[in-house]
Scaffold this active site. Structure first.
Site, short mmCIF file in Angstrom:
data_model
loop_
_atom_site.label_atom_id
_atom_site.label_comp_id
_atom_site.label_asym_id
_atom_site.label_seq_id
_atom_site.Cartn_x
_atom_site.Cartn_y
_atom_site.Cartn_z
N ARG A 31 0.83 -1.22 0.00
CA ARG A 31 0.00 0.00 0.00
C ARG A 31 0.86 1.26 0.00
O ARG A 31 0.62 2.18 -0.77
CB ARG A 31 -0.95 0.01 1.20
CG ARG A 31 -2.11 -0.98 1.05
CD ARG A 31 -3.02 -0.95 2.25
NE ARG A 31 -2.25 -1.16 3.46
CZ ARG A 31 -2.62 -0.77 4.68
NH1 ARG A 31 -3.75 -0.13 4.86
NH2 ARG A 31 -1.86 -1.01 5.72
N ASN B 248 -5.95 -2.97 1.72
CA ASN B 248 -5.86 -4.42 1.84
C ASN B 248 -7.27 -4.99 1.92
O ASN B 248 -8.14 -4.41 2.57
CB ASN B 248 -5.09 -4.83 3.10
CG ASN B 248 -3.60 -4.61 2.97
OD1 ASN B 248 -3.06 -4.55 1.87
ND2 ASN B 248 -2.92 -4.50 4.09
#
Length: 94
Positions: free
Chosen positions: A22, A40
């Site tokens: 990320r 996620n």
């Protein structure tokens, strides 16, 4: 905002959680001047939406197939979304 901007979603499969995917995606997207978000998913994938210049989005797509150093990307599902969301920045979401 340019009228030929496009918005895509990408779902990234493989070893993509716990490898700074990320943070790296946010860094790459910001460097490319894209907006959107990355998060996620409970199934172990990473989901992101990005909005911007089609050529620049292609660069992010190519990057997503590799990911950061410790990721092992198996596949990336990419969908073009019909509406622009008008994201203000690129952010990580939980």
């Amino acid at each position: 905002m340019s009228h030929n901007y496009k918005r895509v979603s990408m779902k990234v499969y493989g070893k993509v959680q716990g490898v700074f995917f990320r943070a790296s995606t946010q860094e790459k997207a910001e460097a490319l001047g894209l907006t959107g978000f990355v998060r996620n998913e409970p199934d172990g994938t990473v989901y992101l939406e990005a909005e911007g210049d089609p050529e620049t989005i292609k660069q992010l797509e190519a990057w997503a197939h590799r990911g950061p150093e410790h990721a092992r990307v198996e596949k990336v599902e990419i969908k073009e979304l019909s509406e622009l969301a008008g994201f203000k920045k690129f952010e990580q979401r939980r």
